[in-house]
Motif scaffolding. Sequence first.
Motif, short mmCIF file in Angstrom:
data_model
loop_
_atom_site.label_atom_id
_atom_site.label_comp_id
_atom_site.label_asym_id
_atom_site.label_seq_id
_atom_site.Cartn_x
_atom_site.Cartn_y
_atom_site.Cartn_z
N TRP A 560 0.84 -1.20 0.00
CA TRP A 560 0.00 0.00 0.00
C TRP A 560 0.88 1.25 0.00
O TRP A 560 0.62 2.19 -0.77
CB TRP A 560 -0.89 0.00 1.24
CG TRP A 560 -2.23 -0.65 1.09
CD1 TRP A 560 -2.73 -1.68 1.82
CD2 TRP A 560 -3.26 -0.30 0.15
NE1 TRP A 560 -4.00 -2.01 1.39
CE2 TRP A 560 -4.36 -1.16 0.37
CE3 TRP A 560 -3.37 0.66 -0.85
CZ2 TRP A 560 -5.53 -1.09 -0.36
CZ3 TRP A 560 -4.54 0.73 -1.59
CH2 TRP A 560 -5.61 -0.14 -1.35
N ILE A 564 0.81 4.17 -2.94
CA ILE A 564 0.32 5.52 -2.68
C ILE A 564 1.43 6.55 -2.76
O ILE A 564 1.22 7.69 -3.17
CB ILE A 564 -0.40 5.55 -1.31
CG1 ILE A 564 -1.71 4.73 -1.43
CG2 ILE A 564 -0.70 6.98 -0.88
CD1 ILE A 564 -2.41 4.48 -0.13
N VAL A 583 -8.59 -0.57 3.80
CA VAL A 583 -8.03 0.31 2.77
C VAL A 583 -7.51 1.54 3.51
O VAL A 583 -8.24 2.14 4.31
CB VAL A 583 -9.09 0.71 1.74
CG1 VAL A 583 -8.54 1.73 0.75
CG2 VAL A 583 -9.60 -0.52 1.00
N SER A 586 -5.10 7.13 3.24
CA SER A 586 -4.30 7.90 2.28
C SER A 586 -4.61 7.57 0.83
O SER A 586 -4.02 8.17 -0.08
CB SER A 586 -2.81 7.68 2.55
OG SER A 586 -2.50 6.29 2.51
N ILE A 587 -5.54 6.67 0.60
CA ILE A 587 -5.84 6.29 -0.79
C ILE A 587 -6.33 7.48 -1.60
O ILE A 587 -6.20 7.52 -2.83
CB ILE A 587 -6.87 5.13 -0.83
CG1 ILE A 587 -6.91 4.54 -2.25
CG2 ILE A 587 -8.24 5.58 -0.34
CD1 ILE A 587 -7.71 3.27 -2.37
N HIS A 588 -6.89 8.49 -0.93
CA HIS A 588 -7.41 9.64 -1.66
C HIS A 588 -6.31 10.41 -2.40
O HIS A 588 -6.60 11.22 -3.28
CB HIS A 588 -8.15 10.59 -0.72
CG HIS A 588 -7.24 11.36 0.19
ND1 HIS A 588 -6.71 10.83 1.35
CD2 HIS A 588 -6.75 12.63 0.11
CE1 HIS A 588 -5.95 11.73 1.94
NE2 HIS A 588 -5.94 12.83 1.21
N LEU A 590 -4.43 9.21 -4.51
CA LEU A 590 -4.45 8.74 -5.91
C LEU A 590 -5.58 9.48 -6.63
O LEU A 590 -6.59 8.90 -7.05
CB LEU A 590 -4.67 7.22 -5.95
CG LEU A 590 -3.66 6.38 -5.16
CD1 LEU A 590 -4.01 4.90 -5.28
CD2 LEU A 590 -2.23 6.63 -5.64
N LEU A 596 -11.21 1.54 -9.72
CA LEU A 596 -10.67 0.89 -8.52
C LEU A 596 -11.44 -0.40 -8.27
O LEU A 596 -12.64 -0.39 -8.03
CB LEU A 596 -10.80 1.82 -7.31
CG LEU A 596 -10.37 1.25 -5.95
CD1 LEU A 596 -8.90 0.80 -5.99
CD2 LEU A 596 -10.60 2.27 -4.84
N ILE A 610 -12.16 8.06 0.79
CA ILE A 610 -12.35 7.58 -0.59
C ILE A 610 -13.32 8.51 -1.32
O ILE A 610 -13.30 8.59 -2.56
CB ILE A 610 -12.86 6.12 -0.58
CG1 ILE A 610 -12.45 5.41 -1.87
CG2 ILE A 610 -14.37 6.03 -0.38
CD1 ILE A 610 -12.63 3.90 -1.82
#
Length: 1196
Positions: A560, A564, A583, A586-588, A590, A596, A610
Motif C-alpha cells: 500500500w 500511494i 483500505v 491515504s488512498i485519496h 491517488l 478501482l 475515498i
Amino acid sequence: MAEGIAFDIAGWLISELSSPVLEQLCLWWNFEDDLDDLKSTISAIKAVLLDAEKQSVASESVKDWLAKLKDAMYDAEDVLDDVRTEALRKNLMSGNKFTKEVRVCFSRSNPFIYGLKMGRKIKAIKARFTSIQSQANMLNLVQRDHPVETSFMDKRRQQSHSFVSKGEIIGRDDDKAALLRLLLEFQSEENVYVIPIVGIGGLGKTALAQLVYNDEMVKNHFELRIWVCVSDVFYVRTIVENIIKSVTDQEPGKNLEMDQLQKQLRDKIDGKKYLLVLDDIWNEEREPWISLKKLLMGGAKGSRIIVTTRSTRVAKVTSKCQPHVLRGLSDDDAWFLFKEIAFEQRCADSTNSGFVEIGKQILERCRGVPLVIRTIASTLSFKETETEWLSFKDNELARISQRDGEILPTLRLSYDHLPSQLKHCFAYCRLYPKDHEFDVQILVRMWIALGFVKQSNSSESLEEIGFEYFKCLVERSFFQEVEEDERWGVTCKMHDLMHDLAESVAGKESCILDSSTSEIDEKCRHVSIDFSLMHLLKGKKLRSLLKFSSRYECMNDANWDLIISNCRCLRVLELRELELDTVPRSIHKLKHLRYLDLSWNHLKILPKSICKMQNLQVLKLDFCRRLEELPKKIEKLVNLTHLPLDGCALTHMPRGIGKLTSLQTLSMFVVDKDGSHGAAAADLSELSQLNNLRGELTIRNLGFVKNAREKFKAANLKGKQHLRELVLEWSGDSEDEEKSLEDLQPHPNLRKLQVIEWRGDAKFPSWISLLTHLVDIKIWGPSKFKHLRSFSRLPHLQRLIIFNLSELESMDGSEPSGGQDESESFFPSLKRLHLEECPNMKSWWRKSPIDNDKDGDKDRRASTMAFPCLSYLRIENCPLSSMPLYPSVEDELILVNTSSRPLKHTIQMSDTTPSTSSLPLSKLKSFKVGNIHEELDYDMLNEFLQKMTSLEHLKIIELPQLASLPLCLQHLVQLKKLEIENCSGLRSLFPVFQHLTSLESLSIRHCKELELSAEGIQIFEDYTSRKNLHLVNIPKCRHLPEWLQHHVHLKLLHIQNCNGLRSLFPVFRHLTSLESLSIRHCKDLELSAEGIQIFEDYTSLKILHLVNIPKCRHLPEWLQHLTNLKVLHLVDLPNLTSLPYEMRGLTSLEELIILEVPQLEERCRKDSGADWHKIAHIRDIWVNKVGSGAKPTEGQ
C-alpha cells in the motif's frame, strides 16, 4: 504504442488547453502566455507527426524523438488532469455551481500556493516541448496533411454486429481425418500416446485441435477431455493445476504442495481414457517434459495427448512418432477465405476483375496462413476503391520482408491501418497473459478510465462507444473466440500472434512483471504484476496497475505504501482477491484514479477519504462479503458510473447516493431495517433520479419501508428505461397488506423480474401485462398470492419459475377456447417452466370449460391449449390436474407429487391432432416421475414410456404399485441412466432388464421387496456398457447377483444399507475394471473370501470405502492384491482390531482415513503405534474419533 497514438494525444492536449476552465485559471494565476505558447508548440509538433511516423520505420533517431515526445505528452496530460481535479474538488467544497468563476473556489485558502506550483509545472512542460520542437527541426521533419478519420464509427454501424467468426475452418478436412485416425483407430504400444501438431504461427494449429477436440466421435470415445494452454513458460506445477481445473472446473486449492497436486491429478485421470490437448508449447528442454509426462502416464489404454507447437524440436522432445505437420492453405482455399472476408459487404466487387487481380497479388504475400489472410482481408474490407487496394499492395505491403516464418510484420500492417483510437485499446491488451479470456465489459471500462474512448456526441454513452471499439477490433480479426452469455456477458480471446503484436506495438510503455521479468523501464505507464514482486516496481508514472495472477494473493502494508507514495498518476488500480481487510485513508492521494477494483476481499468498511476521489468512475466492491456499509458523503463521487455490490452484506445505503445521477451500475439498494442508522440512511426516494441505471438492480428489505405507497412511487422505477433486471425482496417475516407491488411499476423495457417473499398486498400487479420485453419471471414465496395475472401473452417470455406459493390456486383467468389465433399467441416463447411447492394449485385456470361439462368426458375437454415450444417442465408438490399440454418438451420432464392427467392428455394429443410434425414427447431425453396422485399403474406407465422413444435418463420414485419394470424399456435403445427409488412393490427387474445393454448407470434405492437374482436367465454375456451401479437399502439382496460378473466395464459400485447381504463372492472377483468400491452399513456382511483366488493379476481399484460393517474383524485378505489402491477409508468398524502386515505392499496408497475404530487409534499412533510401520509409507493419514479435530498425519 504506435505513433498514431501520439497524434491522438496531441489533439486531446490542444483541445484541453483551450478549455474554459484552464483559460480562467490562467487569467487568475497569470500564466496565460505560457499556456498559449505551449498550445502553439504542441500544434506545430502535431503537424509533423505523420512525417515522423513514416521516417521512424528506418530512422532510430526519429524513433527516439517520438518516444521522448510521447513521454512529455503523457506528463502534460497528468498536469492538466491535476488542474481539472483540483478545480472539481474546490468546487464541491464550496458548494458553488461549476459555471461560477473557478478563482472564487481557489481563494478559500492561500490563492497563490497552488497557482505557483502549477505555474512551475507548466513552465517545465513548456520547456520540454520547446526542446522537442527544436529537435524536430534538426531532424528535418516536414508537415503532412492528416487523412480525415471520422468515418470509422459510421462505417461500423452499417455492418453486422454479429460475433460469428468470419469463415468456418477452411481447407482442413484431410488434416482432421488424419488426426481422427490417430485418435480413434491407431493402436499404440503405450497407454498414453502423444501426437504433435507442428506449424508456423497463424496456420490454425489450435483451431484444428479444437475442431478434433469437439468432434462428436471424439466426445463419445474418451471419458475425459482436457484442454490446457501452456504458452511461453513451461512450469510443470502450473500445467498440473490447469489440468485439474479443466477436469473439475475448480481451482485445485491454495498453497498445496506439489505431491498433493500430483495426487489430485492422478485421482482424476489415472485409469481413465482421456484426451489432453497441450496447446502452444515452446519448451525444448527434455527434463521438464519428462517430469510432466510421468504424471500423465496413468491413463487407460487409448489415451491421447495432442501437443501444438511451432517447433519441430518440441515435437521430437514430446513424442517418438512423426508429427502432423500443418501446411498453408491451398490457393483455392486461401482465395475462398480471402474473398469471404474482404468482400463481405460488397459482393459485387468479388467478381470485378480489377479487385480480383489486386486481391490475388496481395494474397500471394499471405503464404496461405489463415490468420494473415483473415487480418489482411479484414483491413481491405474497409477500403472501398481499387486505388486504395493498389496503394496498400504497392506501398505498405511491398515494404514487408519475405523471410520465412515472419508473420508479425504482415500483421503489423493491419495494426497500422487501425484508427488511432483503436490502437490504444489493442495495445493495452498486452497486459494480459496469452490465452487469457477477456471480460469485455471490464476491458471497455478500463479503456474509458484511461481516456482511450472518445465521445463525439452525447447521444451515446462512453460504454456504448467503447463496445463499438471492441466490435471494430473483432471485425478486423484482432480478437477471436467471442462468446456472448446471458449471465456472464461478452468474453473473447486473442490469438498468441496477435498478443505478440500487442506486445511489440506497446513497447516499453506496458509490461508484465512476473517471475520471468527482472525489471521494468522507469517510463513504463501500464503494469500487470504478481503482487509478491511489488518491491521490483519502479517509476512514478504508472497509469495502470493490474493484478496479473488469477489466484488469491496477499496485499501488505508495504505494498500500500509503495502504491500511494510512488503511483500518484494511476488511472486504473486492480486489487481483487488480495485478502484485504482495510483500505488506508491515504488512498485519496491517488486523485487521478478512475477505476478501482476491490472485489472479493474481506473489507468491512471503506475509509471516508475515498469520497475525495472525485474522478472515480468505477468502484468494484462485489463479493466483499463482510462489507456492511458504504462511506458517508458518497455523493461527492460525482463521476461515479459503476458501483457493483453483488455479494456484499450491506445494512443500508448512505444518504446522498441519489445525487450520483451518472450511476449506470448499482446492483443493490438496501433499505435500513430498523432505522438504527437514522438520517445517515437513504430511503427509496433516493432512487428517483437514478434513471441511467443499467443491468440489474436488487432492492432489499421492502417490508421495512415506512410510508410505503409514497416511497415506492418516489423510487420511480418506471423511469429507469435502461434497467434490464429487477429483483424485489421483502426480507422479513412481518406482513403488511398496505404495501402493494402496484406502486413499484418498472419500465416496459425490463427483461427479467424476480419477486421474492412478498408479504404485502396479495393482489398481483396489473402492470405485468405491460412488460412485453420480459424473458424471465421468478416468483418465490412464501407469499399470499392466490391468483397470478396472465403471463401467457408476454411475447418474449422464455422462463417462468413459481416456487413456494402455498396459497396459489391458479395461474390464469378463464381457459381460452383453443382457436388458432389464441393458440399461436399462448406463451409463444416459453421454454422452461418450474412449478414447485404450490399445494393448493389444482388448476391452471380459475375457470375452465370442464367446470360446465355435463357429458362426463372431462379428460378430453381439458386438452385444448398447449405450450408451443416448451422444452423443460418441472412440477413438484403441486396437485395440478388441469393445465396446458406440453408435447414439445425435449430436455427434461419432472412430475413428482402431482397429477398424471396433463401427461395423459399430452400423450393422447397424437390421437386428436394427427398432423403434428412429431409425436408428443417423442424427443424427450430425461423423465423423472413419482408419487402420482391418481394411481400410476404398470399399464399406464408403460403407455407413457413407449411414446418417449428418445429417452436417455429415467427416474422412477415412490410408485408402490409398480411390481416390475415396464416392458417398453427394452425398446428405449438410447436409455443410458435408470434410477428406481422407493418402489416398495417392485419384485424383479426381469425379464426386461437383460435387454438394457446400453445402460451406463443403474441406481436402485429403498425397494424392500426386490429380488436382484435372475437364476436361469442368460444375460449380459456378450456385452454391457454398465459403468456405475448403486444399491441402497435392498433388504432381499443376500449376495451380489450372478449377472453382475458380466459387467466387464463397471467402474463404480456403491452398496449401502443392504442388511441382508452376506458375501460379495464369488461374483466380486470378476469385477476387474472396478475403480471405486463403497460398502456402508451392511450389518451381516463378511468381507473375507477364504480359498478364493482373486485380483492376483490385475485390478483397477483405486478407491475403497468400508463404513459400519460390524462383522469386519480384520481386513480381507484380498486387500493385499489391490496394487493400484490410492484411497482407503475405514469408518465405524468397532470390531477391527489391527491392520494386516500386507498393508506395506500397498505402495500406491496415498490417503488412509480411520475414523471411529477405537482399537486402531493407539496402534496407528505415529512412530510408536504397533501398526505404524505398516502404514508409514502412506502420505496422508488421518486417525481419530469423529469430532476430535485431529489433523492428518504425514507418513514418510
